[in-house]
Design an enzyme around this catalytic site. Sequence first.
Site, short mmCIF file in Angstrom:
data_model
loop_
_atom_site.label_atom_id
_atom_site.label_comp_id
_atom_site.label_asym_id
_atom_site.label_seq_id
_atom_site.Cartn_x
_atom_site.Cartn_y
_atom_site.Cartn_z
CE LYS A 129 -6.49 6.37 1.48
NZ LYS A 129 -5.38 5.47 1.13
O1 G3P Z 1 -2.72 3.61 1.91
C1 G3P Z 1 -2.04 4.53 2.64
C2 G3P Z 1 -0.88 4.05 3.48
O2 G3P Z 1 -1.22 2.86 4.12
C3 G3P Z 1 0.45 4.03 2.81
O3 G3P Z 1 1.42 3.33 3.52
O4 G3P Z 1 3.63 2.22 3.59
O5 G3P Z 1 3.18 3.96 1.82
O6 G3P Z 1 3.48 4.61 4.21
P1 G3P Z 1 3.00 3.54 3.26
#
Ligand code: G3P
Length: 214
Positions: free
Chosen positions: A83
């Site tokens: 990533k």
């Molecule tokens: O893995 C990346 C993403 O899905 C993070 O989500 O909930 O932290 O905005 P969030």
Amino acid sequence: MKFFIDTANIDEIREAHSMGMVDGVTTNPSLIAKEGRDFEDIIKEICQIVDGPISAEVISTDTEGMIKEARNLAKIHDNIVVKIPMIVDGLKATRRLSEEGIKTNVTLAFSPLQALMAAKAGANYISPFIGRLDDLSQEGLLLVEQIVEIYSNYAFDTEIIVASIRNPLHVLESALMGADIATIPFSVLGKLAAHPMTDKGLKAFLDDWEKTKK
Ligand code: G3P
């Protein structure tokens, strides 16, 4: 649509995997930090459970640092996808890693033009963060729709991982739009399976069955 699970928690991964719902896993530094364990140990353990793309994120913000970290991460397992943050240095790293055959997932994408640039740089995956856009009262799903259209217009191979999913509608709408992958938190995965009419119907069947024994 492929389902990835968006967690670094081994119990959650095992449980979702046993349901047949894990085509891959995405992690990020915040998810890793929540587990309070060594980063590489977690990633290695995930690779033993899931036979699919496993995203592990770099911490460096300069191209050379990202490339160095990416090469080390890629050595852990063939399924590792590195990533890379959607910044200019990240695009440079993505292009170089693509030439080396190291798979990349360009993360923290919030605009369709960022997604177009990531694809041009050779990213294998793009991760639009839709819940975080919704949090700013911008429509996250519109971003997915635009990326699907752009990638289709120019036949890019980059796969769209809809990320920052907060609810089942995010998954449903992304699937209707033809996004390749939804990376789903464990709590949301449970909500996808649940329906009160299923529970009510099952209870009625079992109650009726009990009556046959009297
Ligand atoms: O893995 C990346 C993403 O899905 C993070 O989500 O909930 O932290 O905005 P969030």
